[in-house]
Enzyme design. Structure first.
Site, PDB file in Angstrom:
ATOM      1  N   ARG A  18       0.688  -1.072   0.010  1.00 34.06           N
ATOM      2  CA  ARG A  18       0.130   0.180   0.016  1.00 34.06           C
ATOM      3  C   ARG A  18       1.079   1.286   0.023  1.00 34.06           C
ATOM      4  O   ARG A  18       0.646   2.049   0.556  1.00 34.06           O
ATOM      5  CB  ARG A  18      -1.045   0.181   1.237  1.00 34.06           C
ATOM      6  N   LYS A  21      -0.988   4.261  -1.437  1.00 32.43           N
ATOM      7  CA  LYS A  21      -1.942   4.810  -0.465  1.00 32.43           C
ATOM      8  C   LYS A  21      -0.862   5.819   0.600  1.00 32.43           C
ATOM      9  O   LYS A  21      -1.471   7.044   1.023  1.00 32.43           O
ATOM     10  CB  LYS A  21      -2.525   3.691   0.035  1.00 32.43           C
ATOM     11  N   ASN A 119     -17.152  -2.305  -5.747  1.00 30.75           N
ATOM     12  CA  ASN A 119     -16.858  -1.287  -4.626  1.00 30.75           C
ATOM     13  C   ASN A 119     -15.797  -0.619  -4.516  1.00 30.75           C
ATOM     14  O   ASN A 119     -15.452   0.098  -3.848  1.00 30.75           O
ATOM     15  CB  ASN A 119     -16.585  -2.478  -3.266  1.00 30.75           C
ATOM     16  N   ASP A 598     -26.634  -2.438   8.854  1.00 27.26           N
ATOM     17  CA  ASP A 598     -26.349  -1.785   7.594  1.00 27.26           C
ATOM     18  C   ASP A 598     -26.438  -2.433   6.187  1.00 27.26           C
ATOM     19  O   ASP A 598     -26.056  -3.685   6.224  1.00 27.26           O
ATOM     20  CB  ASP A 598     -24.859  -1.321   7.745  1.00 27.26           C
ATOM     21  N   GLU A 604     -25.277  -1.743  -4.849  1.00 27.48           N
ATOM     22  CA  GLU A 604     -24.101  -2.292  -5.492  1.00 27.48           C
ATOM     23  C   GLU A 604     -24.166  -3.445  -6.290  1.00 27.48           C
ATOM     24  O   GLU A 604     -23.623  -3.815  -7.458  1.00 27.48           O
ATOM     25  CB  GLU A 604     -22.777  -2.128  -4.625  1.00 27.48           C
ATOM     26  N   HIS A 693     -17.251  12.446   3.834  1.00 31.62           N
ATOM     27  CA  HIS A 693     -15.880  12.256   3.238  1.00 31.62           C
ATOM     28  C   HIS A 693     -14.946  13.436   2.868  1.00 31.62           C
ATOM     29  O   HIS A 693     -13.978  13.374   2.162  1.00 31.62           O
ATOM     30  CB  HIS A 693     -16.328  11.532   1.802  1.00 31.62           C
ATOM     31  N   CYS A 725     -23.035   9.196   6.559  1.00 32.70           N
ATOM     32  CA  CYS A 725     -22.364   7.877   6.765  1.00 32.70           C
ATOM     33  C   CYS A 725     -21.504   7.764   8.053  1.00 32.70           C
ATOM     34  O   CYS A 725     -21.704   8.998   8.563  1.00 32.70           O
ATOM     35  CB  CYS A 725     -21.640   7.533   5.448  1.00 32.70           C
TER      36      CYS A 725
END
Ligand SMILES: Nc1nc2c(c(=O)[nH]1)N[C@@H](CNc1ccc(C(=O)N[C@@H](CCC(=O)N[C@@H](CCC(=O)N[C@@H](CCC(=O)O)C(=O)O)C(=O)O)C(=O)O)cc1)CN2
Ligand SMILES: [Zn+2]
Length: 759
Positions: A18, A21, A119, A598, A604, A693, A725
């Site tokens: 990662r 990221k 996703n 949830d 999706e 977000h 969320c």
């Protein structure tokens, strides 16, 4: 001599560890500067190309690497920056690029939504009457870089204009054809610059072709590409589709491009039928999507080999290019580091790099099919035979679970209101609170055995206590424990259920720098002991206000896991539902009688083709109801959904029969409310009043306007106030600040309403 070639459609960006990221997050946190950022990113980009070259891939994709998202890359390459970001002209700067993705204090972020039925989330382009203009030829830079640094003649990957515009917003439907036409010059320029630089084959992704598009739309599509091909006759375009079969095969293969890429896993039956019925033009190449690009199981290469042979009756081998069904963006990078997996499970797996190995093997065996090489294709069968000894047995008992509550909503809700006596427009949050570095670090140490169970638990408890206090101080009505004990809402449950396995490093990009590590469902799912009771009861012991129990629903656990292809998803969903019902009942039994289950991934999982919707929705709704129906009428079932266009499935959402649903709205600026305007939703509903977000703290006016808009269509007695969320990705400070504004906005709306009533 056969000469099938191999190709890849896209490679994971995040890196083996990662590193992509981490570099992004360091840059955003200003711990590295732009120069270091670019240097590191270039290193990763080249490393990914080199790896693919070493694996013998004939056509290596370039331009698929991104700093955030490939749809955002496309928009910014065409200068399509919404006005609020004050971009004037020329290439889009890095700070504007990231502002579009993440928002800044001056402008809210662009909307983000699911990429087809995956996703992965893309940034929604906004057209705003702007003519596209090629402000920066990004694939060209990538192409030249690969050539110069690694001597790789890459295959540029670009998102096609039709799909791009279909995924965009900010224009009227009637304008589609006209606006699409305005993309001809920019694509012409883009492609001719690539051709001049020496690109041999260009992959133009048009996945929207697998959606239910009309004949007229297909006509528009064909004309568009005819024009582009006329303008740039020297470029070999391969039109690439994935995730399903194409809707208009016959028209598609008549378009004068060099090749067509089809999915022979997810759209196998229809695509192969079409080829058998209509044939395939002799002068074209066929991209044969044969290695599953979005699952992690070893391919059945014997079966793949048979499909390729079958195809060769219509498409000579020399015109076949073997490839994954889609970009490998949707699978983890490589298996190498997975030292903790059960060897039987591990042996049945193939991550990104292993898929490229499979591809190479399949290509080589196809080109030289000797007896001994054919035997190499047998590994899948061997692995799955062993895995099956651990046994997947379809159980039918679950079918006996109740799927209906004994009283209708109206009656239940009244009883529930009497029980809690909450104020009008009750405030709540969606479940998670900031997962700070400390929480994650503690978990990391605990997992390595450096922290004892007691210390770790004490740590979690202190976070819960701290946030119960904060919520009380904020005067929120319905509290949550904060989900600090969870790494991820799906992985956490998977770890506690039988039938699941876990990778150490099987990360996949979800959006931006955020990754998930989907659990692996390899066997029968069941539950031995409660999963959430301790933390929930502890939280409830600290307050007189109701604490919501917090679970992830069966459909979401299923959709966000890697499930074996050879087990019926419906049965797996029912098994998960049965386990979850046990958990719901344990909570209820212990006195937790507001329980949120949830289902953010319900939408999706909706099949891309309409004709398949009902079958899916029927079992998905049934699974949810199995996990939530067998409870007392005074037990209030909540659910939550985010990131999607819910219009299409609003009836199914109603069918879930949850007492309260909280739904994301603010990134799409309350567009969602229109779904509820036309389809009067008659159960409890919380429409998210702010985007979680973005670190940006919205003003009270913004939240008030969302509340007012909702109240203009929904009865106040049914309306709840909450963020979009969970808040796990946010910092503490901004979270408290935003919640403070939220409670203020709710209270003033409440006062307004009471005034109206008493007037
Ligand atoms: N599965 C899933 N899909 C989803 C969502 C979701 O929540 N889950 N939400 C929607 C949006 N997607 C999201 C996806 C990921 C994250 C997210 O926060 N991801 C985290 C990872 C979460 C996690 O699993 N964390 C683990 C492991 C964390 C980690 O990286 N540990 C370090 C060490 C810790 C340290 O020293 O800091 C390491 O292993 O190197 C934990 O907390 O235990 C991230 O990318 O950073 C948020 C939203 C839609 N799809
Ligand atoms: Zn959510």
């Amino acid at each position: 001599m056969k000469t099938v070639k191999s190709s890849n459609l896209g490679y994971p960006r995040i890196g083996e560890n990662r590193e992509w990221k981490k570099t992004l997050e360091s840059f955003w946190a200003s711990t590295i500067n732009e120069e270091t950022f670019s240097t590191r990113m270039k290193k990763y980009r080249l490393h990914h190309l080199q790896k693919q070259k070493n694996k013998g891939i004939d056509y290596i994709p370039i331009g698929d690497f991104s700093y955030y998202d490939h749809v955002l890359d496309t928009a910014s390459m065409f200068g399509l920056v919404p006005k609020r970001f004050a971009h004037t002209s020329g290439p889009v700067s890095l700070s504007t690029y990231f502002a579009m993705a993440r928002g800044n204090q001056a402008a809210h972020a662009c909307e983000m939504t699911k990429w087809f039925d995956t996703n992965y989330h893309y940034i929604v382009p906004e057209i705003e009457n702007k003519e596209p203009e090629l402000v920066e030829n990004k694939p060209l830079h990538a192409f030249l870089e690969a050539k110069k640094e690694l001597n790789i003649i890459g295959k540029p990957v670009i998102l096609g204009p039709f799909t791009f515009l279909k995924l965009a917003k900010g224009y009227k439907k009637e304008e589609f054809a006209n606006i699409l036409n305005s993309f001809v010059p920019v694509y012409t320029q883009l492609l001719s610059e690539l051709a001049d630089a020496g690109a041999k084959l260009v992959q133009v992704d048009e996945p929207y072709l697998v959606m239910d598009i009309t004949k007229e739309e297909m006509e528009i599509f064909s004309n568009l590409y005819r024009e582009i091909v006329t303008n740039v006759p020297n470029v070999n375009i391969i039109l690439q589709t994935y995730f399903e079969s194409v809707s208009h095969y016959e028209q598609l293969v008549q378009i004068p491009v060099k090749g067509i890429g089809l999915d022979f896993v997810y759209g196998y039956k229809e695509n192969i039928d079409a080829i058998e019925r209509f044939g395939f033009p002799e002068d074209k190449v066929l991209g044969v999507g044969i290695i599953d690009g979005r699952n992690i199981w070893r391919s059945n290469l014997l079966e793949s080999h048979q499909i390729i042979n079958k195809l060769s009756n219509h498409v000579p081998f020399k015109n076949q290019i073997l490839q994954p069904t889609s970009s490998l963006l949707h699978v983890p990078v490589c298996l190498e580091q997975e030292t903790g997996l059960d060897p039987i499970v591990k042996d049945a797996l193939a991550f990104g790099d292993e898929k490229l190995d499979e591809l190479r093997l399949l290509r080589d065996v196809t080109n030289d099919p000797t007896q001994s090489s054919l035997e190499l294709l047998n590994r899948h069968q061997q692995s799955f035979e062993k895995l099956n000894e651990s046994n997947w047995r379809v159980r039918k008992e679950t079918a006996g679970l109740p799927t209906k509550r004994t009283k209708e909503f109206q009656e239940r809700y009244q009883l529930q209101n009497q029980k809690w006596n909450l104020p009008l427009l009750p405030t709540t949050t969606i479940g998670s609170f900031p997962q700070t570095k400390e929480v994650r670090k503690a978990r990391f140490k605990w997992r390595k055995g450096e922290l004892s169970n007691d210390t770790y638990e004490a740590n979690i408890k202190s976070m819960i206590a701290r946030w119960i206090r904060i919520q009380e101080e904020l005067d929120i009505d319905v509290l949550v424990h904060g989900e600090f004990e969870r790494n991820d809402m799906v992985e956490f449950f998977g770890e506690k259920l039988n039938g699941f396995a876990f990778s150490k490093n099987g990360w996949v990009q979800s959006y931006g720098s955020r990754c998930v590590k989907p659990p692996i469902i390899f066997g029968n799912v069941s539950l031995d002991k409660p999963m959430t009771l301790n933390e929930t009861l502890y939280a409830q012991s600290l307050t007189d206000r109701p604490v919501k129990g917090m679970l992830t629903g069966p459909v979401t656990i299923l959709n966000w896991s890697f499930v074996r292809n050879d087990i019926p998803h419906q049965e797996a969903a029912y098994q998960i539902a049965e386990a979850l019902l046990k958990e719901v009942q344990s909570l209820e039994h212990a006195g937790i009688t507001m329980i949120q289950v949830d289902e953010p991934a319900l939408r999706e999982g909706l099949p891309l083709k309409k004709e398949k919707h009902n079958t899916y929705l029927n079992w998905a709704v049934e699974a949810f109801r199995m996990s939530t129906s067998d409870v007392a009428e005074t037990t209030q079932i909540h659910t939550h959904m985010c990131y999607s266009d819910f219009n299409e499935i609003i009836e199914a959402i109603k069918e879930l029969d949850a007492d309260v649903i909280s739904i994301e709205t603010s990134r799409s600026h309350a567009e969602i409310i229109s779904a509820f305007e036309t389809n009067i939703y008659d159960k409890g509903i919380g429409l998210g009043v702010y985007d979680i977000h973005s670190p940006r703290v919205p003003s009270e006016e913004e939240m008030t306007s969302t509340i007012e808009r909702a109240l203009s269509v929904l009865p106040a007695e049914l309306f709840w106030v909450n963020p979009d969320c969970g808040l796990k990705t946010r910092g503490e400070k901004e979270t408290v600040a935003a919640l403070e504004v939220m409670v203020k906005a709710a209270k003033s709306a409440r006062n307004q309403l009471t005034k109206q009533v008493t007037q």
